[in-house]
Design an enzyme around this catalytic site. Sequence first.
Site, short mmCIF file in Angstrom:
data_model
loop_
_atom_site.label_atom_id
_atom_site.label_comp_id
_atom_site.label_asym_id
_atom_site.label_seq_id
_atom_site.Cartn_x
_atom_site.Cartn_y
_atom_site.Cartn_z
N ARG A 8 0.72 -1.22 -0.06
CA ARG A 8 0.14 0.18 0.07
C ARG A 8 0.73 1.16 0.04
O ARG A 8 1.73 1.46 0.65
CB ARG A 8 -0.97 0.05 1.40
CG ARG A 8 -1.60 1.32 1.38
CD ARG A 8 -2.59 1.26 2.75
NE ARG A 8 -2.10 1.50 3.83
CZ ARG A 8 -2.55 2.30 4.62
NH1 ARG A 8 -3.64 2.83 4.54
NH2 ARG A 8 -1.75 2.46 5.97
N ARG A 49 -9.96 18.49 9.68
CA ARG A 49 -8.95 18.79 11.01
C ARG A 49 -9.19 20.27 11.40
O ARG A 49 -9.78 21.08 10.72
CB ARG A 49 -7.67 18.65 10.16
CG ARG A 49 -7.09 17.36 9.63
CD ARG A 49 -5.58 17.26 9.05
NE ARG A 49 -5.32 16.43 8.47
CZ ARG A 49 -4.77 15.20 9.23
NH1 ARG A 49 -4.47 15.21 10.58
NH2 ARG A 49 -4.37 14.11 8.75
N LYS A 190 -13.05 1.98 1.04
CA LYS A 190 -13.11 1.89 2.23
C LYS A 190 -14.14 2.10 2.97
O LYS A 190 -14.99 3.32 3.02
CB LYS A 190 -11.97 2.86 2.59
CG LYS A 190 -10.54 2.36 2.19
CD LYS A 190 -9.31 3.40 2.30
CE LYS A 190 -9.09 3.34 3.92
NZ LYS A 190 -7.83 4.47 4.07
N THR A 248 -6.21 -2.25 9.84
CA THR A 248 -6.11 -1.48 11.30
C THR A 248 -5.96 -1.94 12.51
O THR A 248 -6.61 -2.84 12.80
CB THR A 248 -7.36 -0.33 11.40
OG1 THR A 248 -7.65 0.43 10.06
CG2 THR A 248 -6.77 0.81 12.24
#
Length: 445
Positions: A8, A49, A190, A248
């Site tokens: 990846r 963010r 995803k 993850t």
Amino acid sequence: MAGANVFRLNASHGTQADHALTYERVRRVSAALGRPLGVLLDLQGPKLRIGTFASGSITLAAEAPFCFDLDPSPGDERRVCLPHPEIFSALQPGDQLLVDDGRMAFIATEVGPGSIRVRALRSGTLSDRKGVNVPSRALSLSALSGKDRRDLQFGLDLGVDWIALSFVQRVQDVIEARELVQQRCLLMAKIEKPGALQEIEAIIAAADGIMVARGDLGVEMPMEQVPSVQKQLVRLARSAGKPVVIATQMLESMIGSPCPTRAEASDVATAVYDGADAVMLSAETASGRYPVEAVRAMDGIVRHTESDSLRQPLMQAIGKDGESTTTDVLGSALRRVSELLPLSATVAYTASGATAMRMAQQRPRSPVLCLTPSTTVAQRLTMVWGIHPHADTAMAGDTRTVERATRLLHEQALAEPGKAMVLVCGTPFGLPGSTNQLHVVWPSF
């Protein structure tokens, strides 16, 4: 050699020049090993963010009032910039805002056009540019930011095999990306936003595969729900014949330790028992101290679990016979043959890769050696369960298929004396969608 099949490139970190160097290294290693390796470019997505603080960080006590606003100036103990107007238009009093992967949690008390007044639910520290999650609302954001579009084009020009689309919320996100990708690579959605679960079957149908990205998913929804959602997603992907990746924190402790915990080993094994096509390492190999050991540990857990006699009944219990097509009928027949005969391998001849993927969907007891005239197809199939892809540009007709397949089974250490092999192919040869033959062959050794 430690066991990795796909690499990846994470567009959230590093530069395009960095990723181009890594890509070339992977291709060189692939050529040296004489077997295909896949490359997946993981787009950053519309990451939300907060802004910056005058002092770099602040500390808040539980129940302390705070404010998020659109003012770009540095923040302090009273406020900070949240440069995403979409949040202000979607949030309602009583909704939660999670910052820094949920380490800091706030509840909205008052929402205006340019400010969100909140109350801290726990004490903690806020620092510059930490990520924000809004678990209770679907935001009107495209899954492709300007940076994503540039990175996507870069990946397509580079020749990556898969593009991973981050923060998918709706099927339209996948359709939008598909229009840009076309057929130049495969597209992986995803699943890390709860909103995606509302349209999950349509998303799976529109994508070429899915990734269960448990990091953000575990922040956006109650953590205790993630295991059951993982199992549901794997079942849906398997039923659709699409590869599914579990990602993850799988061996998170190996960022700093040469050995995984027992709980991590169980987590990896559970993904295998569930029927996932692939399991993914992240920080363990990207920035950890023991990247090779982490791959070896994961490979060992996967291999041992695959050999467990309990796994095959579980695979059949959650499997599906597929659609009323010749390929799926042959897939069902293959599954039955593998239950009754001792098989060393299934050999699938395919031009597009579709035949091999449908064979893998049935999770036969033996590995699937996929022969294809396309190097690109071989590289894409490295993501799929049980497939050993081989690009064979000199594939011939029926008179040489057994001879060629037997030789390759020996080369890849898949041949076993006293065991048959199954050939799945079609005529006319090389025409996508023509799979119509299944042969059981007892080769001479």
